[in-house]
Design a protein around this motif. Structure first.
Motif, PDB file in Angstrom:
ATOM      1  N   ALA A   1      -7.148   6.400  -5.555  1.00  0.00           N
ATOM      2  CA  ALA A   1      -6.096   6.412  -6.349  1.00  0.00           C
ATOM      3  C   ALA A   1      -5.090   7.194  -5.508  1.00  0.00           C
ATOM      4  N   PHE A   2      -3.707   6.691  -5.599  1.00  0.00           N
ATOM      5  CA  PHE A   2      -2.576   7.276  -4.937  1.00  0.00           C
ATOM      6  C   PHE A   2      -1.922   8.118  -6.124  1.00  0.00           C
TER       7      PHE A   2
ATOM      8  N   LEU B   1       2.477  -5.702  -6.350  1.00  0.00           N
ATOM      9  CA  LEU B   1       1.173  -4.816  -6.868  1.00  0.00           C
ATOM     10  C   LEU B   1       1.063  -3.538  -5.794  1.00  0.00           C
ATOM     11  N   LEU B   2       0.766  -2.511  -6.503  1.00  0.00           N
ATOM     12  CA  LEU B   2       0.733  -1.293  -5.800  1.00  0.00           C
ATOM     13  C   LEU B   2      -0.608  -0.751  -5.391  1.00  0.00           C
ATOM     14  N   ASP B   3      -1.026  -0.591  -4.285  1.00  0.00           N
ATOM     15  CA  ASP B   3      -2.509  -0.164  -4.158  1.00  0.00           C
ATOM     16  C   ASP B   3      -2.356   0.981  -3.043  1.00  0.00           C
ATOM     17  N   THR B   4      -3.455   1.698  -2.884  1.00  0.00           N
ATOM     18  CA  THR B   4      -3.520   2.869  -2.172  1.00  0.00           C
ATOM     19  C   THR B   4      -3.740   2.573  -0.769  1.00  0.00           C
ATOM     20  N   LEU B   5      -2.699   3.231   0.228  1.00  0.00           N
ATOM     21  CA  LEU B   5      -2.961   3.130   1.655  1.00  0.00           C
ATOM     22  C   LEU B   5      -4.185   3.892   2.311  1.00  0.00           C
ATOM     23  N   VAL B   6      -4.892   2.969   2.733  1.00  0.00           N
ATOM     24  CA  VAL B   6      -6.374   3.561   3.437  1.00  0.00           C
ATOM     25  C   VAL B   6      -6.406   2.896   4.674  1.00  0.00           C
ATOM     26  N   PRO B   7      -6.168   3.700   5.719  1.00  0.00           N
ATOM     27  CA  PRO B   7      -6.400   2.935   7.184  1.00  0.00           C
ATOM     28  C   PRO B   7      -7.532   2.048   7.430  1.00  0.00           C
TER      29      PRO B   7
ATOM     30  N   ARG C   1       0.652  -1.265   0.130  1.00  0.00           N
ATOM     31  CA  ARG C   1      -0.151  -0.010   0.111  1.00  0.00           C
ATOM     32  C   ARG C   1       0.942   1.251   0.053  1.00  0.00           C
ATOM     33  N   VAL C   2       0.503   2.124  -0.865  1.00  0.00           N
ATOM     34  CA  VAL C   2       1.274   3.332  -0.913  1.00  0.00           C
ATOM     35  C   VAL C   2       0.618   4.498  -0.553  1.00  0.00           C
ATOM     36  N   GLY C   3       1.340   5.330   0.460  1.00  0.00           N
ATOM     37  CA  GLY C   3       0.806   6.612   0.887  1.00  0.00           C
ATOM     38  C   GLY C   3       1.656   7.730   0.596  1.00  0.00           C
ATOM     39  N   GLY C   4       1.565   8.620   1.334  1.00  0.00           N
ATOM     40  CA  GLY C   4       2.343  10.042   1.273  1.00  0.00           C
ATOM     41  C   GLY C   4       3.770   9.829   1.445  1.00  0.00           C
ATOM     42  N   ALA C   5       4.285   8.729   2.069  1.00  0.00           N
ATOM     43  CA  ALA C   5       5.656   8.539   2.464  1.00  0.00           C
ATOM     44  C   ALA C   5       6.414   7.935   1.255  1.00  0.00           C
ATOM     45  N   GLY C   6       5.484   7.379   0.121  1.00  0.00           N
ATOM     46  CA  GLY C   6       6.115   6.975  -0.877  1.00  0.00           C
ATOM     47  C   GLY C   6       6.105   5.356  -0.951  1.00  0.00           C
TER      48      GLY C   6
END
Length: 210
Positions: free
Chosen positions: A138-139, A123-129, A104-109
């Motif tokens: 989307a990220f 696979l890269l997906d969006t980090l959602v708590p 999961r990808v967030g603001g930290a990269g």
């Protein structure tokens, strides 16, 4: 050409439609949630699919014996792991089936350790708590450019028929993985599936083999 995986399928008719529309892979969620496919239903669909369509089981921190059992029972070609499964888990499972590890990808990269996993694809997906995937968000796709990964990259998170070509052109992934982006009112929408696969087909991708 970028390949398309339609995930979260629960009925045979929609799965056959997605395969006929050009999906390279179909995903069946075995983790709890509204898109979960029971073992019997997943097995029925997997057995009815045409050849050369990959059958992918999606799991979240499931015990290894349970995943192995579903691989054999349903005839899965690959497993997609969306939990905190470590490299050793992936290595052990990879002895019997292809493994896709989701990060999961967030603001930290991008996660610094994703290149340490012995898997067939990342696979890269969006980090959602609180969410393991399927958030529909989307990220920043620019984070997925030039990752330096030696394994094929699959892009997920917030992809729709309207933006998938732009995302694929920017990231140049091996494949895209879509679930909520082809739904209407929480159900798979065949028109959206067809439109997304057609749009993805118009975007170029690096000629990687999985």
């Amino acid at each position: 050409m970028v390949k398309v995986k339609i995930c979260g399928l629960t009925d045979l008719e929609t799965a056959l439609f997605a395969a006929a529309a050009g999906a390279a892979a179909l995903g069946f969620v075995f983790a709890p949630g509204r898109r979960r496919a029971g073992p019997e239903q997943a097995r029925l669909i997997c057995r009815a699919l045409p050849p050369f369509v990959s059958r992918v089981g999606v799991f979240v921190d499931a015990p290894l014996p349970e995943v192995a059992q579903m691989v054999d029972y349903c005839g899965l070609d690959a497993v997609q792991l969306h939990g905190s499964e470590p490299p050793d888990y992936c290595r052990a499972l990879g002895e019997r089936v292809r493994v896709i590890k989701a990060f999961r990808v967030g603001g930290a990269g991008l996660p610094a350790d994703m290149g340490d996993y012995p898997v067939a694809a990342v696979l890269l997906d969006t980090l959602v708590p609180g969410r393991a995937g399927g958030s529909g968000r989307a990220f920043d796709w620019r984070l997925a450019q030039n990752t330096g990964l030696k394994t094929p990259l699959i892009l997920a998170g917030g992809l729709t028929p309207e933006n998938v070509a732009r995302a694929a052109a920017l990231v140049k992934p091996y494949a895209v993985d879509v679930s909520s982006g082809v739904e209407t009112d929480g159900r798979k929408d065949r028109k959206k599936i067809a439109r997304l696969i057609r749009a993805a087909g118009e975007a170029g991708s690096a000629p990687l083999q999985m």
